[in-house]
Structure formats: C-alpha cells, structure tokens
Design an enzyme around this catalytic site. Structure first.
Site, short mmCIF file in Angstrom:
data_model
loop_
_atom_site.label_atom_id
_atom_site.label_comp_id
_atom_site.label_asym_id
_atom_site.label_seq_id
_atom_site.Cartn_x
_atom_site.Cartn_y
_atom_site.Cartn_z
N LYS A 32 0.80 -1.34 -0.06
CA LYS A 32 -0.08 -0.22 -0.06
C LYS A 32 0.84 1.35 0.02
O LYS A 32 1.69 1.31 0.86
CB LYS A 32 -0.88 0.06 1.15
CG LYS A 32 -1.61 1.39 1.32
CD LYS A 32 -2.74 1.27 2.31
CE LYS A 32 -2.27 1.63 3.71
NZ LYS A 32 -2.23 3.15 3.84
N ASP A 59 -3.32 4.37 -1.97
CA ASP A 59 -4.29 4.68 -0.90
C ASP A 59 -4.28 6.36 -1.12
O ASP A 59 -3.58 6.84 -0.05
CB ASP A 59 -3.87 4.33 0.34
CG ASP A 59 -4.71 4.53 1.65
OD1 ASP A 59 -6.02 5.14 1.29
OD2 ASP A 59 -4.24 4.63 2.59
N LYS A 61 -7.41 8.19 -1.64
CA LYS A 61 -8.62 8.49 -0.90
C LYS A 61 -9.10 9.87 -1.59
O LYS A 61 -9.31 10.78 -1.05
CB LYS A 61 -8.50 9.08 0.64
CG LYS A 61 -8.06 7.83 1.33
CD LYS A 61 -8.23 7.98 2.94
CE LYS A 61 -7.79 6.84 3.86
NZ LYS A 61 -6.41 6.43 3.92
N ASP A 64 -13.66 15.09 -4.53
CA ASP A 64 -13.86 16.21 -5.23
C ASP A 64 -15.17 16.15 -6.20
O ASP A 64 -15.68 15.05 -5.98
CB ASP A 64 -12.66 16.52 -6.05
CG ASP A 64 -12.07 17.96 -6.28
OD1 ASP A 64 -13.00 18.65 -6.56
OD2 ASP A 64 -11.20 18.34 -6.22
N THR A 119 -11.79 5.87 10.61
CA THR A 119 -12.08 5.30 11.98
C THR A 119 -11.60 6.25 12.85
O THR A 119 -11.78 6.12 14.27
CB THR A 119 -10.99 3.92 12.22
OG1 THR A 119 -9.88 4.31 11.37
CG2 THR A 119 -11.84 2.81 11.04
N ARG A 211 3.06 -1.07 10.74
CA ARG A 211 4.15 -1.36 11.81
C ARG A 211 4.32 -2.46 12.18
O ARG A 211 5.62 -2.95 12.47
CB ARG A 211 3.74 -0.16 12.84
CG ARG A 211 4.13 1.22 12.56
CD ARG A 211 3.35 2.16 13.11
NE ARG A 211 1.86 2.25 13.06
CZ ARG A 211 1.00 2.70 13.85
NH1 ARG A 211 1.52 3.79 14.79
NH2 ARG A 211 -0.24 2.70 13.56
O1 C5P Z 1 0.80 0.59 11.24
P1 C5P Z 1 -0.35 0.06 10.65
O2 C5P Z 1 -0.59 -1.36 10.86
O3 C5P Z 1 -1.35 0.83 12.08
O4 C5P Z 1 -1.18 0.82 9.40
C1 C5P Z 1 -2.17 0.55 9.09
C2 C5P Z 1 -2.32 1.43 7.69
O5 C5P Z 1 -3.63 1.49 7.28
C3 C5P Z 1 -2.06 2.89 7.79
O6 C5P Z 1 -1.43 3.11 6.43
C4 C5P Z 1 -3.17 3.69 7.84
O7 C5P Z 1 -3.23 5.00 7.40
C5 C5P Z 1 -4.09 2.91 7.16
N1 C5P Z 1 -5.62 3.00 7.71
C6 C5P Z 1 -5.83 2.84 9.04
N2 C5P Z 1 -7.21 2.85 9.38
C7 C5P Z 1 -7.96 3.18 8.32
C8 C5P Z 1 -7.75 3.50 7.23
C9 C5P Z 1 -6.43 3.49 6.93
O8 C5P Z 1 -5.22 2.32 10.04
N3 C5P Z 1 -9.35 3.40 8.89
#
Ligand code: C5P
Length: 232
Positions: A32, A59, A61, A64, A119, A211
């Site tokens: 992603k 990603d 998003k 517009d 979220t 992460r």
């Molecule tokens: O590091 P982590 O596992 O938390 O990363 C989750 C990824 O998913 C990040 O790129 C974050 O921006 C994305 N994301 C999220 N929750 C959402 C939409 C996207 O954590 N509702």
C-alpha cells in the site's frame, strides 16, 4: 483476487521504501502506497515499485467533484495500480465518474474501493461536525451499500465491521481491513484491533498491516507469519 496481506509502506522517501522492499527476496508483498510516500516522491515511485513486481494499492482517498475525480482516476489507471480508493462521502455521482475514469480502453480497470467513515471519526465528532445523527454502524453500512450500488468493488473498513458489510453487500463485495496486530504485539495508536487469524475468521478479504511488519526486527519473518495466520 484471493485473500492476501497488504503491507502499508508508510515511508517518507524512495530510499527508505526500497531498502525495506529489498529484504523480500522470496514472495513479493502486495504493498500500500499512501499520501506520504506519493506526495514525497510523485508517481514515479508507483512505476518503480510496480517494476519490481509488487501489486499496489494506491491509497489516495480521492474526494472532489465528479469531473475532477474522473480525470484523476484516468491518470491513476495509467499507472497500472491494482487497487485505488475514494471517499464514499463524495456521493454516487462521484463514484460512478471515478469508475468511468478508471476504465481503460480495453475494458480493464484497477479495483475501486471506498472509505466509509474514517476510523478517526467517532459518533460525537460525526454529529457535531458533520451533522450526521444516525448510529456510526448504520452510517458505515449505508455508505458501503451506496458504494456497491454505484458499482464499486468494496470498502476499507475496520475488521469489526467486515462481517456486517458482507451480510448487507454480499460475500463478493471486498472488505479491506487495517487495524491488525499480532496477539502479543504493540497496538500503537490503533484502538480496535484484531489478529490476522481473527480477521480471517470474520471474513476480511485483505488485511492492511503496517508497523507490525515495517517496524519488526525481522520484517520478512513478520510478513510470513502474517500471511500464514491470515491465509492458511
Ligand atoms: O501501522 P499500521 O498497521 O497501524 O498501519 C495501518 C495502515 O492502514 C496505515 O497506512 C493507516 O493509514 C491505514 N488505515 C488505518 N485505518 C483506517 C484507514 C487506513 O489504519 N481506517
């Protein structure tokens, strides 16, 4: 497309993402690319990662007016990405225009999925700032249904919402779920989390994991563990 793990490559430079991806000498992860990396490095980062053999969820998003989104989607489609997204809040006209823009002359196109309510938005901020007073769970499902009726392929949602989205929108409507952590792992800033095995059980089609893989001492081992838990 089958179930898979998508690695969120939240890096701020091409060097950082290449040194991470260079560790994967076996299976090339689905990656992603988000706003941070895209805005830092421009569209070439997408071409280069694609050239290395990765599938890509871009990603960005989009949100517009329909004509602008249609034209932007045509550009993204030309980058040969596999999944792109937009905000369902842009309404049906914008989502239909996006699909038109994405569709290539030969009829193929990347998958298009929608963000419902972020979220980071909770019931209180949605009521206060957006004047939406329905319960969050209903708002999310309604946005998912609107996206499906516009012809989209799925939604990004919390793993907690995936089963309800499938109940309302059908098993083939994709659920792409972030917020995944190993059972013993650090949650970071994610509040509502599931393990890869739990996400599999509730029917997520793709999990987005950042992460727990990118910050692991051994990212390849963490990725392989994630794939094994989610797909086996
Ligand atoms: O590091 P982590 O596992 O938390 O990363 C989750 C990824 O998913 C990040 O790129 C974050 O921006 C994305 N994301 C999220 N929750 C959402 C939409 C996207 O954590 N509702």
């Amino acid at each position: 497309m089958g179930k898979d793990v998508i690695v969120a490559c939240d890096f701020s430079s091409a060097e950082a993402v290449y040194s991470f991806l260079d560790k994967f000498t076996g299976k090339k992860p689905f990656v992603k690319i988000g706003m941070e990396l895209f805005y830092a490095e421009g569209p070439d980062i997408v071409r280069q990662i694609k050239k290395r053999g990765h599938r890509i969820f871009l990603d960005l998003k989009l949100h517009d007016i329909p004509n602008t989104v249609k034209k932007a989607m045509a550009v993204l489609s030309g980058l040969d990405v596999d999944i792109v997204n937009l905000h369902a809040a842009g309404t049906t006209a914008m989502m239909e225009a996006a699909l038109e823009g994405l569709t290539r002359p030969d009829g193929t196109r990347p998958l298009l999925i929608a963000v419902t309510q972020l979220t980071s938005t909770d019931q209180e901020s949605m009521e206060r700032d957006l004047l939406i007073h329905e319960p969050m769970a209903e708002v999310v499902i309604h946005y998912a249904e609107t996206a499906k009726n516009a012809g989209l392929d799925g939604v990004v949602c919390s793993p907690m919402e995936a089963a309800a989205v499938h109940d309302r929108c059908g098993r083939d409507f994709l659920t792409v779920t972030p917020g995944v952590r190993f059972a013993e792992g650090d949650r970071g800033d994610q509040k509502r989390v599931m393990t890869p095995a739990e996400a599999k059980k509730i029917g997520s089609d793709y999990i987005v994991v950042g992460r727990p893989i990118t910050a692991a001492a051994d990212p390849v081992a963490a990725y392989e563990r994630c794939v094994a838990e989610f797909t086996d």
